[in-house]
Write a protein that holds these residues in place. Structure first.
Motif, PDB file in Angstrom:
ATOM      1  N   GLY A 198      15.024   6.136  49.151  1.00 22.45           N
ATOM      2  CA  GLY A 198      13.876   6.712  49.852  1.00 22.45           C
ATOM      3  C   GLY A 198      13.528   8.129  49.469  1.00 22.45           C
ATOM      4  O   GLY A 198      12.628   8.734  50.070  1.00 22.45           O
ATOM      5  N   GLY A 199      14.221   8.699  48.479  1.00 25.26           N
ATOM      6  CA  GLY A 199      13.898  10.055  48.054  1.00 25.26           C
ATOM      7  C   GLY A 199      12.565  10.106  47.327  1.00 25.26           C
ATOM      8  O   GLY A 199      12.259   9.229  46.518  1.00 25.26           O
TER       9      GLY A 199
ATOM     10  N   TYR B   9      14.601  15.579  44.488  1.00 21.90           N
ATOM     11  CA  TYR B   9      14.119  14.548  45.398  1.00 21.90           C
ATOM     12  C   TYR B   9      14.292  15.026  46.825  1.00 21.90           C
ATOM     13  O   TYR B   9      15.252  15.756  47.131  1.00 21.90           O
ATOM     14  CB  TYR B   9      14.897  13.248  45.194  1.00 21.90           C
ATOM     15  N   GLY B  10      13.385  14.606  47.698  1.00 22.12           N
ATOM     16  CA  GLY B  10      13.442  15.065  49.071  1.00 22.12           C
ATOM     17  C   GLY B  10      13.297  13.946  50.084  1.00 22.12           C
ATOM     18  O   GLY B  10      12.684  12.910  49.814  1.00 22.12           O
TER      19      GLY B  10
ATOM     20  N   SER C 105      15.494  17.814  57.360  1.00 24.10           N
ATOM     21  CA  SER C 105      15.088  17.305  56.048  1.00 24.10           C
ATOM     22  C   SER C 105      16.166  17.670  55.037  1.00 24.10           C
ATOM     23  O   SER C 105      17.039  18.495  55.307  1.00 24.10           O
ATOM     24  CB  SER C 105      13.736  17.898  55.636  1.00 24.10           C
ATOM     25  N   ALA C 106      16.092  17.052  53.852  1.00 23.11           N
ATOM     26  CA  ALA C 106      17.126  17.298  52.850  1.00 23.11           C
ATOM     27  C   ALA C 106      16.560  17.090  51.455  1.00 23.11           C
ATOM     28  O   ALA C 106      15.527  16.439  51.267  1.00 23.11           O
ATOM     29  CB  ALA C 106      18.324  16.373  53.063  1.00 23.11           C
ATOM     30  N   MET C 107      17.276  17.639  50.478  1.00 25.32           N
ATOM     31  CA  MET C 107      16.897  17.471  49.080  1.00 25.32           C
ATOM     32  C   MET C 107      18.150  17.257  48.246  1.00 25.32           C
ATOM     33  O   MET C 107      19.281  17.467  48.700  1.00 25.32           O
ATOM     34  CB  MET C 107      16.143  18.703  48.562  1.00 25.32           C
ATOM     35  N   ILE C 108      17.933  16.839  47.020  1.00 25.77           N
ATOM     36  CA  ILE C 108      19.016  16.658  46.064  1.00 25.77           C
ATOM     37  C   ILE C 108      18.432  16.894  44.679  1.00 25.77           C
ATOM     38  O   ILE C 108      17.255  16.599  44.443  1.00 25.77           O
ATOM     39  CB  ILE C 108      19.608  15.234  46.198  1.00 25.77           C
TER      40      ILE C 108
END
Length: 201
Positions: free
Chosen positions: A164-165, A185-186, A145-148
């Motif tokens: 898609g975040g 956002y993830g 998974s990732a975030m910004i």
């Protein structure tokens, strides 16, 4: 992210996006430091005018940021850095950095620390291509998974939503003496996102 910090900063990302073009994306070297710094400073000045003090933006030093980025890239201080090269003599037209999630991760494992596209190359697919490469790198490192993080007042948030975040948190940070709201956002399923991106391409 509004003080240009010695860490990943809340970025000005591209307002995307058209079709992709003959781009090459590769891992950065210390030799890319000056062009990386140039793109960062130019996008900050264009995007944060009216948000940050004018004097603060004017004082941003290309020489200082170039030196900082050369060391950061060489020492992987910003995780992995990737650059996008345009067709004209391999000119650098964008860059991004990623690594393990920092600070509040909202249950997410990886993080895109920064994503910038040259002003002349925005809306041409560069941001999408860079984000995909950064997600590929995070997945290769074992992150599912990732975030910004992005300034709430930054229209780039709509790019991340289009990619898609999902909003996962909010907060604030101080930049140039100002307290500014940020959003996180993830993406909770990187492999699924990459599979869809592959099908689209």
């Amino acid at each position: 992210m509004l003080q240009i910090r010695d860490r990943g900063d809340i970025m000005r990302a591209p307002s995307e996006e058209g079709g992709g073009g003959p781009l090459q994306i590769r891992q950065a070297t210390a030799m890319d430091g000056r062009e990386v710094a140039r793109i960062q400073i130019e996008t900050w000045r264009a995007s944060y005018a009216g948000l940050l003090p004018k004097d603060y933006l004017i004082r941003l030093s290309l020489e200082e940021r170039s030196a900082w980025w050369r060391e950061a890239i060489a020492r992987h201080r910003e995780g992995r850095t990737f650059v996008a090269l345009g067709p004209a003599e391999g000119s650098l037209v964008g860059f991004g950095t990623c690594g393990p999630a920092r600070r509040e991760s909202f249950g997410l494992q990886g993080e895109v620390y920064s994503l910038y596209v040259d002003l002349d190359w925005q809306n041409r697919g560069v941001g999408r291509r860079l984000l995909t490469r950064l997600f590929e790198e995070l997945a290769a490192q074992g992150y599912g998974s990732a975030m910004i993080r992005v300034l709430a007042a930054n229209p780039a948030r709509y790019f991340y939503e289009a990619m898609g975040g999902e909003p996962v948190g909010e907060g604030h940070e101080y930049f140039g003496g100002l307290k500014l709201a940020i959003l996180a956002y993830g993406w909770r399923d990187l492999q699924g996102w990459l599979a869809k991106a592959q099908r689209r391409s």
